[in-house]
Design a protein around this motif. Sequence first.
Motif, mmCIF file in Angstrom:
data_model
loop_
_atom_site.group_PDB
_atom_site.id
_atom_site.type_symbol
_atom_site.label_atom_id
_atom_site.label_comp_id
_atom_site.label_asym_id
_atom_site.label_seq_id
_atom_site.Cartn_x
_atom_site.Cartn_y
_atom_site.Cartn_z
ATOM 1 N N PRO A 104 -60.296 -0.368 77.859
ATOM 2 C CA PRO A 104 -60.029 0.871 77.120
ATOM 3 C C PRO A 104 -59.775 0.586 75.638
ATOM 4 O O PRO A 104 -59.325 -0.497 75.268
ATOM 5 N N ALA A 105 -60.062 1.571 74.834
ATOM 6 C CA ALA A 105 -59.861 1.412 73.389
ATOM 7 C C ALA A 105 -58.397 1.223 73.045
ATOM 8 O O ALA A 105 -58.044 0.491 72.110
ATOM 9 N N ILE A 106 -57.525 1.883 73.797
ATOM 10 C CA ILE A 106 -56.083 1.766 73.562
ATOM 11 C C ILE A 106 -55.497 0.858 74.638
ATOM 12 O O ILE A 106 -55.608 1.137 75.839
ATOM 13 N N ARG A 107 -54.896 -0.238 74.229
ATOM 14 C CA ARG A 107 -54.331 -1.200 75.172
ATOM 15 C C ARG A 107 -52.999 -0.684 75.727
ATOM 16 O O ARG A 107 -52.380 0.225 75.166
ATOM 17 N N ASN A 108 -52.536 -1.307 76.806
ATOM 18 C CA ASN A 108 -51.310 -0.833 77.454
ATOM 19 C C ASN A 108 -50.046 -1.501 76.927
ATOM 20 O O ASN A 108 -48.942 -1.255 77.434
ATOM 21 N N GLY A 109 -50.194 -2.378 75.936
ATOM 22 C CA GLY A 109 -49.023 -3.002 75.323
ATOM 23 C C GLY A 109 -48.551 -4.272 75.991
ATOM 24 O O GLY A 109 -47.573 -4.883 75.538
ATOM 25 N N LYS A 110 -49.225 -4.718 77.065
ATOM 26 C CA LYS A 110 -48.835 -5.937 77.773
ATOM 27 C C LYS A 110 -49.775 -7.082 77.404
ATOM 28 O O LYS A 110 -50.988 -6.904 77.332
ATOM 29 N N ARG A 111 -49.178 -8.277 77.180
ATOM 30 C CA ARG A 111 -49.965 -9.458 76.793
ATOM 31 C C ARG A 111 -49.862 -10.510 77.895
ATOM 32 O O ARG A 111 -48.771 -10.842 78.355
ATOM 33 N N ILE A 112 -51.006 -11.054 78.290
ATOM 34 C CA ILE A 112 -51.070 -12.059 79.349
ATOM 35 C C ILE A 112 -51.731 -13.311 78.795
ATOM 36 O O ILE A 112 -52.795 -13.234 78.158
ATOM 37 N N ALA A 113 -51.121 -14.462 79.030
ATOM 38 C CA ALA A 113 -51.706 -15.741 78.632
ATOM 39 C C ALA A 113 -52.345 -16.402 79.839
ATOM 40 O O ALA A 113 -51.742 -16.470 80.919
ATOM 41 N N LEU A 114 -53.575 -16.886 79.671
ATOM 42 C CA LEU A 114 -54.273 -17.615 80.719
ATOM 43 C C LEU A 114 -54.536 -19.029 80.222
ATOM 44 O O LEU A 114 -55.088 -19.213 79.139
ATOM 45 N N VAL A 115 -54.163 -20.014 81.009
ATOM 46 C CA VAL A 115 -54.363 -21.415 80.635
ATOM 47 C C VAL A 115 -55.619 -21.922 81.322
ATOM 48 O O VAL A 115 -55.677 -22.047 82.547
ATOM 49 N N GLY A 116 -56.650 -22.194 80.536
ATOM 50 C CA GLY A 116 -57.932 -22.631 81.072
ATOM 51 C C GLY A 116 -58.890 -21.467 81.211
ATOM 52 O O GLY A 116 -58.488 -20.359 81.575
ATOM 53 N N ALA A 117 -60.165 -21.716 80.909
ATOM 54 C CA ALA A 117 -61.193 -20.675 80.996
ATOM 55 C C ALA A 117 -62.145 -20.965 82.142
ATOM 56 O O ALA A 117 -63.352 -20.828 82.022
ATOM 57 N N GLY A 118 -61.571 -21.380 83.286
ATOM 58 C CA GLY A 118 -62.362 -21.632 84.482
ATOM 59 C C GLY A 118 -62.481 -20.385 85.333
ATOM 60 O O GLY A 118 -62.090 -19.283 84.932
ATOM 61 N N PRO A 119 -63.019 -20.509 86.556
ATOM 62 C CA PRO A 119 -63.304 -19.331 87.382
ATOM 63 C C PRO A 119 -62.072 -18.521 87.754
ATOM 64 O O PRO A 119 -62.136 -17.291 87.822
ATOM 65 N N ALA A 120 -60.933 -19.173 88.001
ATOM 66 C CA ALA A 120 -59.732 -18.424 88.382
ATOM 67 C C ALA A 120 -59.228 -17.587 87.207
ATOM 68 O O ALA A 120 -58.963 -16.386 87.351
ATOM 69 N N SER A 121 -59.096 -18.201 86.038
ATOM 70 C CA SER A 121 -58.606 -17.465 84.864
ATOM 71 C C SER A 121 -59.563 -16.354 84.465
ATOM 72 O O SER A 121 -59.136 -15.241 84.121
ATOM 73 N N LEU A 122 -60.847 -16.632 84.506
ATOM 74 C CA LEU A 122 -61.819 -15.605 84.130
ATOM 75 C C LEU A 122 -61.775 -14.419 85.094
ATOM 76 O O LEU A 122 -61.971 -13.267 84.689
ATOM 77 N N THR A 123 -61.496 -14.678 86.367
ATOM 78 C CA THR A 123 -61.362 -13.585 87.323
ATOM 79 C C THR A 123 -60.133 -12.742 87.011
ATOM 80 O O THR A 123 -60.181 -11.503 87.089
ATOM 81 N N VAL A 124 -59.028 -13.390 86.667
ATOM 82 C CA VAL A 124 -57.830 -12.645 86.261
ATOM 83 C C VAL A 124 -58.154 -11.756 85.062
ATOM 84 O O VAL A 124 -57.799 -10.573 85.030
#
Length: 604
Positions: A104-124
């Motif tokens: 969405p154009a307007i975000r919900n205000g929550k920030r999530i950090a993902l460590v690694g750009a592998g299949p699990a993180s990309l799915t999240v």
Amino acid sequence: MSSYTDASNPKNYHKVVDCQYACPAHTNVPEYLRLIAQGRYTESYLLNRESNVFPGILGRTCDRPCEPACRRGRIDGKPVAICRLKRVAADLRDDIQEYLPKAPAIRNGKRIALVGAGPASLTVANDLLPLGYEVVIYEKYARAGGLMRFNIPAFRLPESVLDEETGYIIDMGAEVRYSTPVSSLKELLSVGNDFDAVFVGSGAPKGKELDIPGRWDEGAREKIHIGIEWLGSVHFGHIDKISPRVLIIGVGNTAMDCCRTSRRLGGIDTKVVARRSRPYFKASPWELEDADEEGIRIVENHAPKRFVIEKGKLVGMEFERLRWTNDNSRQTSTVIDTVIIPCDEVILAIGQDNAFPWIERDIGIAFDEHGMPVINKTTFESTRRGVFFGGDAAWGPQNIIWAVEHGHQAAISIHQHCEGLPVEERPPEGMHLESTKMGLHSWAYSNDFNPSERSKMKHAELVERFSAIGVEVELGFTPEQTATEVERCLNCDIETHFENTLCIECDACVDVCPVSCLTITPNAASEMDLRTMLSAPAQNMAQDLYVSEALPQTKRVMVKDEDICLHCGLCAERCPTAAWDMKKFALVLPYAFAPAGPGSATVV
């Protein structure tokens, strides 16, 4: 008395769709095969993508847990080529950009950090971005993909496919900080970074060592490589050749990638050495077949003893030849003698370990005796609230499809955590059931049994595949192969649905069943007793029986052995009262971006 089957529970029907049930991500296999049969490749791809996220990648690299479970394999010993048909949809689809989820154009205000750009993180990221989350991915390399990019050779997975499918997610709005390894989880969790949750999907980046005599001699170090690191170096172009005589130690899928890569870089005499015999190899059967085809010799029952160094140079390895015997239900080995196998270089592919030197031990994350984080297997949350793990980082090396499912479940937990809801409370699965009846003897699916043998994948010629490391070996199915292979599917999601109140106990369905999977019988004291009373004894204990409620006339029960049913629909065609019907079952899975919810369990 054996209990009646609760047909309102989605799990009852789900377990009958063996391929979908065996898939960690529960991809709707029969439906996407039917879409392929109709030439609707785009719809098939999109259906795949809902659950497995990477259809083109997994259509080439999946470990295929669905295929050993395939009911077709119980009939002629050869399951449907599910994985390779997935690739058909990926290769022949139209542009799907307009159908992909959008942030969405307007975000919900929550920030999530993902460590690694592998299949699990990309799915999240795939599941959270459409909900308006700001997703920041920290990736230590210059490109995304994780093990899919750095440990799977291009001759199995072309970079163009990898770039496209990882790009779909990143282009949704993820911020990827490339060449930015995380050196301190404590710092990442600090107030200044302002993350509402952290997901660790860093994989199992450390290959296991073989610490035997000669390993650390000066003349050996540069000629002995760790498999996953060596594959990464080949990918980055740091290594473009290898010596003629190469030994690969280990016989898993990484070892197969190493030996086949070695063959392409100049290892004309490449051997794989295994401690056990072929029935105990960890590598997938098709990986072993491809290695055999490419002239790789596999040496069985040899245990490494030492690296042989002469005049400061690696010249071979000494092995103990083993004989294995069964002793009180466990196998023990006896050393027959020792042999030396000459070599110029050695690649160690004996397993992978997790490495978490960047996770401090004083921040509330517990680790077990093996140095692994303690993770809840349902929620994927660590002992510190708001910190989640998935993929190989959670419980060690598994395959890509498991990492994808971890990502889906972790995304649900992260969403609930950020919404202030208990992460332990999982949204329920739902189902849809819809009759496929179109006439007295007409169904909305192809119910004829097709006796064709499993289609064989065509490969590039050896000379061509050895000409460059990026030449894809598997060429995909031809249109003729595709048309034949989809018809081998038994449509296990077209379920036999029974209404006990309509049954007049005429035995017509029992008589017409070609595999004797139906029985009308008095109920038994236990399911074990009931299994012995059927027209054909039900011997697969992993597959539940269907047991109806009491029949109106005699109070007996209708019992069906779900294990051997062909889903041919003859019982429903023959039944004079329509007590039997063939209903298409669709499992409704909960995702963070679209929870199933209680309203999803509908019966039509």
